[in-house]
Design a protein around this motif. Structure first.
Motif, PDB file in Angstrom:
ATOM      1  N   MET A   1     -47.223 109.860  60.568  1.00 52.44           N
ATOM      2  CA  MET A   1     -48.613 110.304  60.590  1.00 52.44           C
ATOM      3  C   MET A   1     -49.408 109.365  61.485  1.00 52.44           C
ATOM      4  N   LYS A   2     -50.113 109.927  62.443  1.00 49.44           N
ATOM      5  CA  LYS A   2     -50.915 109.130  63.360  1.00 49.44           C
ATOM      6  C   LYS A   2     -52.341 109.666  63.412  1.00 49.44           C
ATOM      7  N   ASN A   3     -53.293 108.700  63.342  1.00 51.90           N
ATOM      8  CA  ASN A   3     -54.720 109.034  63.391  1.00 51.90           C
ATOM      9  C   ASN A   3     -55.093 110.102  62.360  1.00 51.90           C
ATOM     10  N   VAL A   4     -54.500 109.959  61.170  1.00 52.85           N
ATOM     11  CA  VAL A   4     -54.786 110.845  60.047  1.00 52.85           C
ATOM     12  C   VAL A   4     -55.624 110.076  59.027  1.00 52.85           C
ATOM     13  N   LEU A  17     -47.450 105.593  51.924  1.00 53.83           N
ATOM     14  CA  LEU A  17     -47.867 106.482  53.003  1.00 53.83           C
ATOM     15  C   LEU A  17     -48.031 105.656  54.282  1.00 53.83           C
ATOM     16  N   PRO A  18     -47.155 105.841  55.278  1.00 52.22           N
ATOM     17  CA  PRO A  18     -47.308 105.140  56.558  1.00 52.22           C
ATOM     18  C   PRO A  18     -48.238 105.929  57.484  1.00 52.22           C
ATOM     19  N   ILE A  19     -49.246 105.240  58.056  1.00 58.50           N
ATOM     20  CA  ILE A  19     -50.197 105.880  58.957  1.00 58.50           C
ATOM     21  C   ILE A  19     -50.463 104.942  60.133  1.00 58.50           C
ATOM     22  N   GLY A  20     -50.354 105.476  61.341  1.00 54.74           N
ATOM     23  CA  GLY A  20     -50.713 104.724  62.540  1.00 54.74           C
ATOM     24  C   GLY A  20     -52.074 105.171  63.037  1.00 54.74           C
ATOM     25  N   THR A  21     -52.928 104.209  63.425  1.00 54.00           N
ATOM     26  CA  THR A  21     -54.286 104.546  63.854  1.00 54.00           C
ATOM     27  C   THR A  21     -54.654 103.745  65.102  1.00 54.00           C
ATOM     28  N   VAL A 115     -44.280 105.545  60.902  1.00 54.50           N
ATOM     29  CA  VAL A 115     -45.497 106.311  61.183  1.00 54.50           C
ATOM     30  C   VAL A 115     -45.187 107.674  61.825  1.00 54.50           C
ATOM     31  N   GLU A 116     -43.918 107.924  62.107  1.00 55.52           N
ATOM     32  CA  GLU A 116     -43.520 109.245  62.599  1.00 55.52           C
ATOM     33  C   GLU A 116     -43.226 110.208  61.446  1.00 55.52           C
ATOM     34  N   PHE A 117     -43.176 109.685  60.202  1.00 58.04           N
ATOM     35  CA  PHE A 117     -42.852 110.535  59.052  1.00 58.04           C
ATOM     36  C   PHE A 117     -44.029 111.422  58.680  1.00 58.04           C
ATOM     37  N   GLU A 118     -43.737 112.554  58.094  1.00 60.40           N
ATOM     38  CA  GLU A 118     -44.776 113.406  57.507  1.00 60.40           C
ATOM     39  C   GLU A 118     -45.147 112.863  56.125  1.00 60.40           C
ATOM     40  N   ALA A 119     -46.271 113.329  55.587  1.00 64.29           N
ATOM     41  CA  ALA A 119     -46.724 112.843  54.285  1.00 64.29           C
ATOM     42  C   ALA A 119     -45.732 113.173  53.174  1.00 64.29           C
ATOM     43  N   ASP A 120     -44.980 114.267  53.326  1.00 62.17           N
ATOM     44  CA  ASP A 120     -44.016 114.674  52.295  1.00 62.17           C
ATOM     45  C   ASP A 120     -42.587 114.354  52.709  1.00 62.17           C
TER      46      ASP A 120
END
Length: 253
Positions: A1-4, A17-21, A115-120
């Motif tokens: 997930m990026k910029n979410v 939850l991995p998130i890249g911003t 950070v390439e993974f989806e939330a689920d």
């Protein structure tokens, strides 16, 4: 997930939850808090985070562990982050206050993959194994000294916040005591009680922390002069003594 935005996925049934911003240079994320704990990593640039009781300066390739529900703000100085938002129940060992840590190569690569993974993401597949390994790696990290305490007393805190915003070698204990309407002796005693160090020692640490963002674009000589050191050698010695590495290691980062 990026910029979410975290708010869009916070309810996902995943402990991590991995998130890249990506942030514009100089962006201030004003005071806020998260329900989850946060592992905040910046591959480039410098982050400066504040809470009610301290300030943390996070150089490149380091990360800040932020406890759940800790009110904080962060200034992003040329940073793209890779964050993990973690359910508190999944990390009972998480520090009780913000902590800066080094991020070794293995953990950096895991973060980039995560950070390439989806939330689920699949808990039983590769993604689940990567996430589990990241938590093991984070639990083994050692705290770094990129932190300075801020007193609880409002009049002392105001002096410290102002100094962190604009460090000035000309500031003295006597000047601070006058501004706090206290005798110098009483001021010094109260300051030490609240921070664990003398006002002069605190200011010296604050100036060295202020050097980290300045070293992104300034030379060691320029930063030493700007912060009031008698020579680059004196600045380098003090910096290395506190942080365990010379300022040249952080130049241009």
């Amino acid at each position: 997930m990026k910029n979410v935005p975290l708010s869009e996925v916070d309810a996902a049934p995943r402990a991590v939850l991995p998130i890249g911003t990506d942030y514009p240079p100089g962006l201030l994320l004003d005071w806020h808090e998260h329900r989850r704990a946060q592992f905040l990593y910046g591959a480039t640039g410098v982050m400066v985070a504040d809470t009610a009781d301290g300030s943390w300066t996070v150089p490149p390739e380091r990360a800040l562990l932020i406890p759940a529900t800790t009110r904080h703000r962060v200034r992003m100085l040329g940073v793209s982050t890779r964050s993990l938002y973690v359910e508190p129940a999944a990390v009972p060992w998480w520090p009780a206050r913000c902590t800066v840590v080094d991020v070794p190569p293995l953990l950096r690569e895991l973060l980039l993959a995560a950070v390439e993974f989806e939330a689920d993401y699949d808990l039983s597949g590769r993604a689940g194994q990567v996430v589990a390994l990241m938590l093991h790696e984070i639990a083994a990290l050692t705290p770094l000294p990129f932190h300075i305490a801020v007193p609880a007393a409002p009049e002392l805190a105001a002096l410290c916040r102002a100094y962190l915003a604009a460090p000035d070698v000309a500031v003295t204990n006597a000047l601070w005591a006058r501004r706090a309407a206290m005798s110098e002796r009483a001021f010094t005693r109260r300051f030490r009680e609240q921070t664990g160090e003398s006002p002069a020692g605190w200011r010296a640490r604050a100036r060295l922390l202020a050097a980290l963002p300045l070293l992104r674009s300034g030379t060691v000589t320029e930063v030493a002069g700007r912060l009031g050191y008698a020579s680059p050698a004196a600045f380098t010695a003090a910096f290395t003594r506190l942080f365990g590495a010379p300022p040249s290691r952080f130049h241009g980062r």
